[in-house]
Structures are given as structure tokens and as C-alpha cells.
Scaffold this active site. Structure first.
Site, PDB file in Angstrom:
ATOM      1  N   PHE A 153      35.785  36.919  42.536  1.00 42.08           N
ATOM      2  CA  PHE A 153      35.090  35.588  41.940  1.00 42.08           C
ATOM      3  C   PHE A 153      35.645  34.645  42.961  1.00 42.08           C
ATOM      4  O   PHE A 153      35.319  34.749  44.244  1.00 42.08           O
ATOM      5  CB  PHE A 153      35.803  35.204  40.767  1.00 42.08           C
ATOM      6  CG  PHE A 153      35.096  36.213  39.628  1.00 42.08           C
ATOM      7  CD1 PHE A 153      33.886  35.895  39.340  1.00 42.08           C
ATOM      8  CD2 PHE A 153      35.617  37.451  38.827  1.00 42.08           C
ATOM      9  CE1 PHE A 153      33.033  37.050  38.332  1.00 42.08           C
ATOM     10  CE2 PHE A 153      35.070  38.368  38.177  1.00 42.08           C
ATOM     11  CZ  PHE A 153      33.697  37.881  37.805  1.00 42.08           C
ATOM     12  N   SER A 154      36.343  33.479  42.559  1.00 42.16           N
ATOM     13  CA  SER A 154      36.580  32.413  43.318  1.00 42.16           C
ATOM     14  C   SER A 154      37.386  32.505  44.463  1.00 42.16           C
ATOM     15  O   SER A 154      37.735  31.601  45.345  1.00 42.16           O
ATOM     16  CB  SER A 154      36.770  31.064  42.566  1.00 42.16           C
ATOM     17  OG  SER A 154      35.387  30.680  41.837  1.00 42.16           O
ATOM     18  N   VAL A 155      38.239  33.679  44.414  1.00 41.22           N
ATOM     19  CA  VAL A 155      39.122  33.661  45.693  1.00 41.22           C
ATOM     20  C   VAL A 155      38.149  33.873  46.746  1.00 41.22           C
ATOM     21  O   VAL A 155      38.754  33.331  48.031  1.00 41.22           O
ATOM     22  CB  VAL A 155      39.671  35.199  45.481  1.00 41.22           C
ATOM     23  CG1 VAL A 155      40.369  35.630  47.010  1.00 41.22           C
ATOM     24  CG2 VAL A 155      40.770  35.142  44.666  1.00 41.22           C
ATOM     25  N   LYS A 157      36.125  31.648  47.837  1.00 42.18           N
ATOM     26  CA  LYS A 157      35.969  30.274  48.420  1.00 42.18           C
ATOM     27  C   LYS A 157      36.939  30.072  49.082  1.00 42.18           C
ATOM     28  O   LYS A 157      36.705  29.524  50.429  1.00 42.18           O
ATOM     29  CB  LYS A 157      36.404  29.308  47.316  1.00 42.18           C
ATOM     30  CG  LYS A 157      35.234  29.166  46.078  1.00 42.18           C
ATOM     31  CD  LYS A 157      35.456  28.301  45.030  1.00 42.18           C
ATOM     32  CE  LYS A 157      34.411  27.935  43.921  1.00 42.18           C
ATOM     33  NZ  LYS A 157      34.083  29.041  43.194  1.00 42.18           N
TER      34      LYS A 157
END
Length: 436
Positions: A153-155, A157
Site C-alpha cells: 500500500f502507501s509504503v 510512496k
């Protein structure tokens, strides 16, 4: 149009919302959702009531998600992030048996909890602790395995934020330039007068909401456009990320306030593509992944045009994520080479404006800031972290010489729902390791 589209897909949203019902039930324990015990996707053929699919949103419905987050490649289109042909970098082992009993006080509580207990309540799928570059703790639960990539998921980013910061240090990307210098397609959009730095630090003023519990939130249409979630019946919106991004409109002014919006990260991926001449996925593979000496290939979720989901589509195995974290802890040096300029890591660790961050109202993150798509604690240890929904984490504590990577499938998306039993647990492990 958005509200009409979402309204026609309320049945799909109901499945998304139902992800929280299991955890809220007082007679259910986290271990009751173990995907192996529940039998998801087991058998040949798999019984109809045990099949996990993407098209009916089942893959994102808890407790099926406890299986799917470790099997995304079987459900949606992906693109490989190759490790290359180099030797695997060494992660020495010095395993300890004393960490499970380390105690801490959850935020807002006067009842202590052990590290082992925190793993259960946070629906941990797998977790690793490095101390001074050595593996001191490594555990797998449920469907997770050492050789099975897990959804980040947003890791994700933080990987692309790091890559963009490296391109800035090399003079290939100007942080003060307008986004339209590199992406003229964004003229007339919310990003027309936004700078690269504002995108990197998420201080853009965009009319876009990212509230996972709101059926009218823009995050759902963003996900439909990229194919991350199956669109509801009658959906006639955009079909790719890069078709969707220019439709966003401005709200307020850019700069001066941190507001977490994943579309910034997608623009960042586009910027990386333009300045490197590679896809963002290929640039990540070339400039970072192949240099780490990883054990396995990683992969990225992609939209119907083959564009990688820069805001949240990275999947890798636990130890390889730990290698990335260890590289960051060492100031960009790992596997016998300076993969990132040390100045890139130092700039990120210094953080950004605490006052800009405070306006976002994160009750569990007082005094923090956000820099280059990383969450920076600015505490006494200088800890910083990559964070993804449902509990994905790379937590780096420079003072303790510690890296923790966690994969999880918590039934509630937002980190604020389990920071109370995560952040103080990481701090307690850090202090325990420093005391030895």
C-alpha cells in the site's frame, strides 16, 4: 458525476465498509481470521464459498483480505520489478528470544501490553527486526511466507519519494519548478501552479478527499480509474491514472499545509517517468531495487495502460523491504555501494514544517512532519517511517540502529486506528535493544 457513480456502486462500497465489522465484534479474536484456518483459496478445485476474487470486491473484504494481501499478483495485472543477476546481499542473523516479552503502554492506556500481544491485535502477517544490520527477530503468520511478496500500500510512496529526491540531488528534477514544466498535460488542473516540492511534501491544495469510510470520497473513483478496485455498474469515468489526474481541480492554495492525498504520489510517478525516460517502475528497478542485492523480484500493480500504481501498488518480500530500510538507515549506503547520496537521507530525516503538519490533525502523531513521502517523527531518536493502510510499515530508528518492517491485514484501513499499539511498541523495542 462522481456521486452518481458512487451511488450506483453502493453494494461494492458496502463490502469495503464491512471490512471493519469483524474487528468491532466483541466476540471475535484476531486469530479467528487466520486465512489458512479459514481455508481461503485452498483445494483443487477451491470450494465456491472459499474463492477470493477481485471483480466482486471480495479481495478487499475482511477477512478475505488476510489472504489476498499476500496474493495480489493472482488477482490483478502487475509489472515485474526485477532483482537482476547480482548476488544476494547478506543479512546476518543474531536472533533473540527476549523481544516477545518486552512491555509497553499503548497510547492513552494504563494497561501494559507485550510485543507479542501487539502483533496479534495489529493483525500482523509478518514482521522483522534488524539491529545493527542483523536479523534479531523474524516471524510469519497466516498466509505470509518468506518467499511470498506482500502488498505494501502507501509504503510504496516512500520508495518513489526517495527516488524523486535522488533525482533532485542529481539535478534532473527541479523541486521549485512547476509540475507543468515536466507534465504539460496538467495545465488547467489542480496541479497547474503546484511545484514539485509541494507534490513531494503533499502541501498541494486539491479538491480531493481520501476518507476510506466515506462512500462519496474521491479515493474510490481514483481507485476505479486505475483498476485497483473494480468499478461499480454503470461506471463511465476515467480508465487510467494519467487520464484521471488532469481532471482534479484546485481547492485553496498550495503550500503551507500538509494534507495527505495519494494523487500527489501518482503525479510524482509521472514526474519520474518524464525526467528519466523510463516508466516509474523501471526507474525504481534500475536506480534502487537492483542495487540492494534483494532475494527476489518485486512487482507493482498497474492500470489498464500499464502504468504502475505509484501511490500504493508495490509488493515485495519482507527481508527485501528490510534491505531497503537498512539502506536508508545507513545513509544510502548498502550492499557495498552508495545507492543514494547521503544528503538525500539527511534531508528527509530533517523533516519539514511541524506547524504545516499539525494542521492535518493527526492525534497520534504530535510533533511529526512529512518530507519526501516519508513520515518523520522528529523525536529524540530521529525515527521516521513509511506507512501504508492496514498496517504496512518500514520503521527506522537511527539512534537504536534498528529497522522494523511489518506486513499486516488489519480490518481497519487508517493507521490512526492502531498507532496506539504500534508506535509505542516500536519505541519499546528500540529502547530494549539500546539497553543491551
Amino acid at each position: 458525476m462522481t456521486k452518481r457513480i458512487i451511488s450506483s456502486g453502493m453494494a461494492i462500497f458496502a463490502l469495503c465498509a464491512s471490512t471493519i465489522s469483524f474487528a468491532q465484534s466483541t466476540d471475535q479474536r484476531p486469530e479467528d481470521s487466520d486465512p489458512v484456518t479459514m481455508g481461503w483459496m485452498q483445494g483443487d478445485p477451491v470450494p465456491p464459498d472459499k474463492i477470493v476474487r477481485h471483480g466482486d470486491m471480495g479481495f478487499y473484504q475482511f477477512p478475505k483480505s488476510r489472504w489476498s494481501f499476500s496474493h495480489m499478483r493472482e488477482l490483478v495485472p502487475t509489472k515485474n520489478v526485477a532483482r537482476g543477476n547480482g548476488a544476494v546481499s547478506l543479512l546476518p542473523r543474531a536472533e533473540r528470544s527476549d523481544l516477545d516479552d518486552v512491555q509497553f503502554l499503548p497510547l492513552g492506556s494504563d494497561q501494559s501490553m507485550t510485543w507479542a500481544q501487539s502483533l496479534k491485535v495489529n493483525y500482523t502477517d509478518s514482521i522483522i527486526v534488524l539491529h545493527k544490520g542483523r536479523i534479531v527477530y523474524e516471524r510469519y503468520f497466516g498466509a505470509a511466507k518468506p518467499d511470498l511478496p506482500h502488498m505494501s500500500f502507501s509504503v510504496t510512496k516512500s520508495y518513489f519519494g526517495t527516488l524523486a529526491a535522488m533525482l533532485i540531488s542529481e539535478g534532473k528534477l527541479d523541486p521549485d519548478a512547476l509540475v507543468t514544466k515536466y507534465i504539460p498535460e496538467m495545465r488547467g488542473s489542480a496541479f497547474a501552479d503546484a511545484t514539485v516540492r509541494q507534490v513531494l511534501d503533499m502541501t498541494t491544495g486539491i479538491s480531493y478527499s481520501e476518507k476510506y469510510a466515506d462512500p462519496n470520497s474521491d479515493v474510490w473513483e481514483f481507485s476505479y480509474a486505475g483498476g485497483i478496485l473494480p468499478p461499480p455498474p454503470g461506471y463511465d469515468g476515467k480508465k487510467t491514472f494519467y487520464d484521471y489526474l488532469p481532471t482534479l481541480k484546485k481547492e485553496g492554495e498550495h503550500g503551507g499545509q500538509f494534507i495527505y492525498k495519494s494523487v500527489n504520489s501518482e503525479v510524482l510517478g509521472w514526474l519520474i517517468q518524464r525526467v528519466t525516460g523510463q516508466t516509474a517502475v523501471a526507474a525504481l528497478e534500475t536506480h534502487i531495487w537492483r542495487k540492494l542485492g534483494t532475494e527476489m523480484d518485486a512487482y507493482m500493480l498497474i492500470d489498464s495502460a500499464g502504468t504502475g500504481f505509484a501511490a500504493g501498488g508495490f509488493n515485495a518480500v519482507l527481508r527485501d523491504q528490510a534491505r531497503f530500510g537498512e539502506m536508508m538507515r545507513r545513509g544510502g549506503f548498502f550492499n557495498g555501494q552508495q545507492i543514494l547520496p547521503k544528503s538525500v537521507v539527511e534531508d528527509m530525516r530533517a523533516g519539514a514544517s511541524k506547524s504545516d503538519f499539525a494542521k492535518a490533525g493527526y492525534a497520534t502523531l504530535p510533533g511529526w512532519s512529512y518530507r519526501n513521502q516519508w513520515w518523520v517523527s522528529q523525536n529524540a531518536h530521529g525515527a521516521y517511517t513509511a506507512r501504508g493502510i492496514h498496517g504496512q510499515t518500514i520503521y527506522i530508528d537511527p539512534a537504536a540502529e534498528m529497522v522494523i518492517v511489518r506486513f499486516a491485514s488489519h480490518p481497519v484501513a487508517t493507521n490512526g486506528s492502531f498507532d496506539a499499539t504500534s508506535l509505542p511498541a516500536y519505541q519499546a523495542i528500540a529502547e530494549h535493544l539500546m539497553a543491551e
